[in-house]
Write an enzyme that holds these catalytic residues in place. Structure first.
Site, mmCIF file in Angstrom:
data_model
loop_
_atom_site.group_PDB
_atom_site.id
_atom_site.type_symbol
_atom_site.label_atom_id
_atom_site.label_comp_id
_atom_site.label_asym_id
_atom_site.label_seq_id
_atom_site.Cartn_x
_atom_site.Cartn_y
_atom_site.Cartn_z
ATOM 1 N N HIS A 15 0.836 -1.216 0.000
ATOM 2 C CA HIS A 15 0.000 0.000 0.000
ATOM 3 C C HIS A 15 0.865 1.258 0.000
ATOM 4 C CE1 HIS A 15 -3.360 -2.662 1.353
ATOM 5 N NE2 HIS A 15 -2.371 -3.251 2.004
ATOM 6 N N SER A 42 14.217 21.954 -16.504
ATOM 7 C CA SER A 42 13.061 22.791 -16.761
ATOM 8 C C SER A 42 13.528 24.083 -17.418
ATOM 9 C CB SER A 42 12.366 23.109 -15.430
ATOM 10 O OG SER A 42 11.601 24.295 -15.553
ATOM 11 N N GLU A 44 8.838 8.695 -16.750
ATOM 12 C CA GLU A 44 7.458 9.143 -16.978
ATOM 13 C C GLU A 44 6.949 8.695 -18.342
ATOM 14 O OE1 GLU A 44 6.858 13.408 -15.366
ATOM 15 O OE2 GLU A 44 8.991 13.165 -15.690
ATOM 16 N N GLN A 65 -6.194 -6.119 -42.814
ATOM 17 C CA GLN A 65 -5.072 -5.260 -43.206
ATOM 18 C C GLN A 65 -4.695 -4.289 -42.079
ATOM 19 O OE1 GLN A 65 -4.889 -3.667 -47.288
ATOM 20 N NE2 GLN A 65 -5.058 -1.636 -46.392
HETATM 21 N N1 ARG Z 1 -3.024 -5.468 -48.449
HETATM 22 C C1 ARG Z 1 -3.696 -6.639 -47.980
HETATM 23 C C2 ARG Z 1 -3.457 -6.845 -46.506
HETATM 24 O O1 ARG Z 1 -2.485 -6.369 -45.998
HETATM 25 C C3 ARG Z 1 -3.204 -7.835 -48.714
HETATM 26 C C4 ARG Z 1 -4.171 -8.972 -48.741
HETATM 27 C C5 ARG Z 1 -5.256 -8.641 -49.655
HETATM 28 N N2 ARG Z 1 -6.046 -9.751 -50.013
HETATM 29 C C6 ARG Z 1 -7.157 -9.587 -50.686
HETATM 30 N N3 ARG Z 1 -7.840 -10.628 -50.970
HETATM 31 N N4 ARG Z 1 -7.555 -8.387 -51.068
HETATM 32 O O2 ARG Z 1 -4.222 -7.502 -45.810
#
Ligand code: ARG
Length: 452
Positions: free
Chosen positions: A157, A278, A291, A323
């Site tokens: 604590h 500072s 920090e 993606q």
């Molecule tokens: N740019 C896409 C990604 O990073 C690649 C895979 C895309 N595949 C597709 N069927 N459009 O996920």
């Protein structure tokens, strides 16, 4: 002819805003090395099964080496119209080799390619982090060795609790970072399963040899279910979870040392190189590195949230949402990597202010619990011993003195006074894993051997 790999199906060009919106080249270009080694293994396999001639595979492997050199020389032109790193590299290959280059993507989809690249990248990232964590552990072990004889107050604590050896304190962090390393090693097992060969989602009618690709790329096994493969980002989540816990450990440590470096505590002598001043208050020496280590934890845990929300509710198999996994993965890794890079030297260069710590060890009744245990050892029931010592502490607070300063008459058995004083209290510890000097010494030796 369309620039797009899917151009045959389309007559209209992609909208320019859509190209900007859908591109991933701005962040997935850092996968280029992994994309290339994956493609080289794939090409060699295609030659082994007769889908390419040996000479064609040889040409592809060499051209991919050249493309890697071009990228590393900063001479590759990246364009959002080619969407991602996979397309850029394939286009560059076709520009070099013509029809031979047009054969590389045989029996492969970007869906299994992208997750293969990501796993290869994550495997390297894990290995890099493991080395950094081991170095941080060594820094804590060195501090444990340097401050070996020093007794510090242990807190619960954030109130003074019992005395501990400074070495015991430093080794506590060695344990935490060991669990982090173990967690990474465990996550690595699931990273190291080969996705490539799942193709788009269902596999392929072509006679590929996934075992060959597995062996070439150093994966432990081949993913069994093609439908599972392209949607699987469990490994990325596990990795970012492990990163979140590393960041959390770093954050707790940073907070502790921020507190310890205040005038109020004054336990630490932080190195100038890891502090800033500072612009208006000439006397300030601020623990900014600590920090920021604490603050950057938010990015890592944020990345974990981002990934969970990304994958939750995705049907099988590949969905373009995926993606978006890379920015979270890279951000989490870069942040933790950056924190670890400054943590180890900071630990190495920070000294305990032994004189300050020692001069205040008498405050806060650090020996009270040992006194209670001395009464228990002489046959007093635990709850009674607790109450007796509680009363003694209250008496001390009234008289403004230490337990050792009370008259013998305050004690049920004056011989227990031998347990008093922080040095005696510390020396009394015995149990496995405790701060007993022999125990801490043994563990320190073990860590020194293990981490050497
Ligand atoms: N740019 C896409 C990604 O990073 C690649 C895979 C895309 N595949 C597709 N069927 N459009 O996920």
């Amino acid at each position: 002819m369309s620039q797009k790999t899917w151009g045959g199906r389309f007559t209209g060009a992609t909208d320019k805003q859509v190209e900007l919106f859908t591109e991933s080249i701005s962040f997935d270009r850092r996968l280029y090395r992994h994309d290339i080694i994956g493609s080289q293994a794939h090409a060699r396999m295609l030659a082994e099964v007769g889908l390419l001639t040996a000479a064609e595979a040889e040409q592809i492997v060499r051209a991919l080496d050249e493309i890697r050199d071009t990228i590393e020389a900063g001479q590759m032109e990246f364009s959002v119209s080619l969407e991602d790193i996979h397309t850029h590299i394939e286009r560059a290959l076709i520009a070099k080799l013509g029809d031979v280059g047009r054969k590389l993507h045989t029996a492969r989809s970007r869906n299994d390619q992208v997750v293969t690249d990501l796993k290869l990248w994550t495997r390297d990232a894990i290995d890099e982090l493991d080395a950094r964590l081991a170095d941080l552990q060594r820094a804590f072990v060195e501090s444990a060795e340097r401050e070996r004889g020093v007794i510090i107050p242990g807190y619960t604590h954030l109130q003074r609790a019992q005395p501990v050896l400074a070495a015991h304190y430093f080794l506590a962090y060695v344990e935490k970072f060991q669990r982090d390393r173990d967690r990474l090693a465990d996550a690595r097992k699931r990273v190291n399963v080969l996705p490539l060969g799942a193709a788009a989602l269902a596999g392929t009618s072509l006679p590929i040899d996934r075992e060959s690709v597995r062996a070439q790329l150093g994966f432990d096994s081949v993913a069994r279910n093609s439908l599972d493969v392209s949607s699987d980002r469990d490994f990325a989540l596990e990795f970012v979870f492990a990163l979140s816990l590393i960041a959390t450990h770093l954050s707790g440590w940073a907070e502790e040392w921020v507190i310890w470096s205040t005038t109020e505590f004054n336990f630490l002598d932080l190195p100038d190189g890891f502090c800033t001043g500072s612009s208006i208050m000439p006397h300030k020496k601020n623990p900014d590195v600590l920090e920021l280590t604490r603050g950057k934890t938010g990015r890592v845990i944020g990345a974990l949230q981002q990934l969970f929300i990304l994958v939750k509710g995705l049907p099988l198999a590949y969905n373009r949402d995926l993606q978006e996994d890379k920015t979270a993965l890279f951000e989490a890794f870069d942040t933790v990597q950056g924190c670890l890079a400054v943590a180890a030297p900071l630990v190495r260069q920070t000294k305990l202010r032994r004189d300050v710590i020692e001069s205040r060890l008498d405050a806060g009744f650090l020996d009270a619990t040992t006194l209670m245990e001395a009464l228990i050892a002489r046959g007093t029931p635990m709850r009674s011993a607790h109450e007796i010592v509680g009363n003694l502490v209250r008496e001390c607070e009234q008289r403004k003195c230490r337990l050792a300063d009370l008259p013998d008459s305050s004690y049920p058995d004056a011989s227990v006074k031998a347990a008093l004083g922080v040095g005696n209290a510390l020396a009394a510890f015995k149990s496995y894993g405790s701060t007993a000097p022999a125990e801490v010494d043994r563990q320190l030796r073990e860590w020194q051997t293990q981490l050497s």
